[in-house]
Design an enzyme around this catalytic site. Structure first.
Site, mmCIF file in Angstrom:
data_model
loop_
_atom_site.group_PDB
_atom_site.id
_atom_site.type_symbol
_atom_site.label_atom_id
_atom_site.label_comp_id
_atom_site.label_asym_id
_atom_site.label_seq_id
_atom_site.Cartn_x
_atom_site.Cartn_y
_atom_site.Cartn_z
ATOM 1 N N GLU A 1 0.835 -1.204 0.000
ATOM 2 C CA GLU A 1 0.000 0.000 0.000
ATOM 3 C C GLU A 1 0.871 1.256 0.000
ATOM 4 O O GLU A 1 0.555 2.248 -0.659
ATOM 5 C CB GLU A 1 -0.942 -0.001 1.206
ATOM 6 N N GLU B 1 1.653 6.501 -7.013
ATOM 7 C CA GLU B 1 0.614 7.486 -7.334
ATOM 8 C C GLU B 1 1.144 8.908 -7.233
ATOM 9 O O GLU B 1 0.867 9.750 -8.086
ATOM 10 C CB GLU B 1 -0.591 7.311 -6.406
#
Length: 130
Positions: free
Chosen positions: A74, A81
């Protein structure tokens, strides 16, 4: 002294700074990423449940590896991102693909973690209920 020169330096002080930066990254994802908050909440519930059913050391080890893998992925997803957002201010299909693939890696590992969790808790849960 530039950023690149600082990165080449060695020593205890640089080591301490690397831990500070790592904890800043952890704080960032915990504060800003809803999915990380969900992963952490579920992980804490699973750890409490593991304590209740008294998992064996081997099961704990496997559980910690799986939890750590989900959380680490994650964090990598978040890093990807942010990098994509930094270099691509406008929508670009390749930027979207990079983000989607990173998110898919977390999804796949999370699904595997659920299966591993079922395998780990099945027998201890049966013993705990009876």
């Amino acid at each position: 002294m530039g950023w690149g020169e600082k990165r080449k330096r060695k020593g205890f002080r640089r080591l301490l700074h690397s831990f500070v930066y790592a904890f800043q990254g952890l704080y960032y994802v915990l504060r800003h990423e809803q999915n990380m908050q969900i992963h952490l909440g579920v992980s804490l519930l699973i750890i409490v449940f593991g304590l209740m059913v008294e998992l064996s050391p081997l099961r704990w080890a496997i559980l910690m590896i799986v939890i750590g893998g989900v959380i680490a992925l994650e964090m990598v997803n978040t890093a990807i991102e942010r990098i994509v957002d930094l270099v691509s201010s406008d929508f670009h299909p390749l930027a979207g693909i990079a983000k989607d693939v990173a998110a898919s890696a977390v999804l796949i590992f999370s699904m595997i973690a659920v299966v591993v969790g079922i395998i780990i808790f099945f027998e201890p849960l049966l013993q705990w209920i009876s």
